[in-house]
Write a protein that holds these residues in place. Sequence first.
Motif, short mmCIF file in Angstrom:
data_model
loop_
_atom_site.label_atom_id
_atom_site.label_comp_id
_atom_site.label_asym_id
_atom_site.label_seq_id
_atom_site.Cartn_x
_atom_site.Cartn_y
_atom_site.Cartn_z
N SER A 165 -19.54 -2.09 37.58
CA SER A 165 -20.41 -1.82 36.42
C SER A 165 -20.67 -0.32 36.25
N HIS A 213 -19.93 2.80 31.00
CA HIS A 213 -20.84 2.69 29.87
C HIS A 213 -20.20 3.28 28.61
N GLY A 229 -25.25 -7.74 27.09
CA GLY A 229 -23.86 -7.62 27.50
C GLY A 229 -23.13 -6.48 26.83
N ALA A 230 -21.79 -6.54 26.94
CA ALA A 230 -20.94 -5.46 26.45
C ALA A 230 -20.83 -5.48 24.93
N ASP A 231 -20.56 -4.30 24.38
CA ASP A 231 -20.30 -4.18 22.94
C ASP A 231 -18.90 -4.71 22.62
N HIS A 243 -19.20 1.06 25.55
CA HIS A 243 -18.77 -0.25 26.07
C HIS A 243 -19.98 -1.08 26.47
N ARG A 244 -20.90 -0.44 27.15
CA ARG A 244 -22.13 -1.13 27.56
C ARG A 244 -23.26 -0.12 27.54
N ALA A 246 -28.69 -1.83 28.24
CA ALA A 246 -28.34 -3.21 27.87
C ALA A 246 -28.25 -4.07 29.12
N THR A 247 -29.32 -4.81 29.40
CA THR A 247 -29.37 -5.61 30.62
C THR A 247 -29.06 -7.08 30.37
N GLY A 291 -31.96 -3.78 24.59
CA GLY A 291 -31.12 -4.23 25.69
C GLY A 291 -31.58 -5.51 26.34
#
Length: 420
Positions: free
Chosen positions: A115, A118, A240-242, A231-232, A236-237, A414
């Motif tokens: 992870s 970002h 999720g991802a964009d 991407h994230r 954003a918890t 998020g």
Amino acid sequence: PPAPPATPLTPREVDGKLTLHNDTLSVDLDPKFPQVVAYKLGDKTVLGSLRDPLKSIQIDEKDQKVTVGKVATTATTATYPLTLPDLGNATMNAVFTLKGQTLTFTLKDIKDPESKIHRIRIPNQDIVTLDAAVKGSQISAQEVSVNRASSGDRFEPVATQKADEKEKASHRILANTDAVGIAFSGNGVEDTTAGGTSANRAYMDNARWSRSYRNESGRVVGSISEGTWVHRGTSATTIGADPDPYWTVKLTGDANADKKVDWQDAAIAFRDIRPHVNGQDDVPNKVVTRIPFNIVSQAAYPFLRTLDDTKRVALATDGLGQQVMLKGYQAEGHDSAHPDYADHYNTRAGGFEDLKTLVNEGNKWNASFGVHVNDTESYSEAKSFSEDLIQMPPQPGWGWMNQAYYIDQGKDLGTGAVLK
């Protein structure tokens, strides 16, 4: 400026060059890194990257080495497996897709075990390069601005630009020669909550695209690359991802049949690749736009008066479409009790029942209604006000009646709280 060289540059030589093609467009790619070498639309050639294959991409503003696996191709697609060995062996696929007169580049199947990803950027990917020796070569960029005294449009003939390699950022971008117009679309956007500084971050969303000018073989060339993708988001918890990062280019000839090619032809091509904007199809039908405004407990425009006004406007305009923004529909009016989007209605203006009457009856008069909300600041009288909502320690925002405090927007979005 001095006269440009008479002989235009040719695409760079590439061993094992890959070619995508259809009946309209062919695109040459570098097998060592996902870079376009050249486009050919009919008998017209547009340069891609003149640089040697790149060896890294940027993750969160830091260069990360990339290893490229074997490229899988069809007539209209090329898939590059990418690995980031110094980032926990994160992987992704860089995919080129050719369709009609468009080429789309997408980063798919992003796997980030630790992870750490970002923001993603590919500096100097040089989607398109324009040569000053080619007649009509120009880059046209647009910056978002609220300054009515100056235009955000930038028209830059390549031959007149300073070759300082300095990056310039913009919200939209177009390119053209005297034979080909080129439109660009993508989903690059900055995460302004990420902290730190970057030359590519810009206020007002003006960093979606990057352009720069440099010397190449004795002449000026201008190159265009995508800005940063998120991407994230850093906050954003739960959401999720964009969506997958992408850019699309479309090449065109004389799109408006005026017997020449310029930026306007590229702009027409942009219509076919730009993202759909919610409500865009209704714009021609909403002729009358107005804002009934309630503030400081005065209720100058009660909901039923706004309904009467809606009827009057309809009668005066033979029922043309109306778009009505209700500002101050909540609490004591505008700039109070934000962000209570619901369940805190302006009782002095008639309350929830009159609001429903306005919307339901107003619809019969060809009117649609919206409300003005604020997801930037919160006021202490709001039911939703809390230390969990605002930035801590508190940061004062707008304060012309009651003091507002800035919302922790990254957390609000998020965690999905703003949707609730």
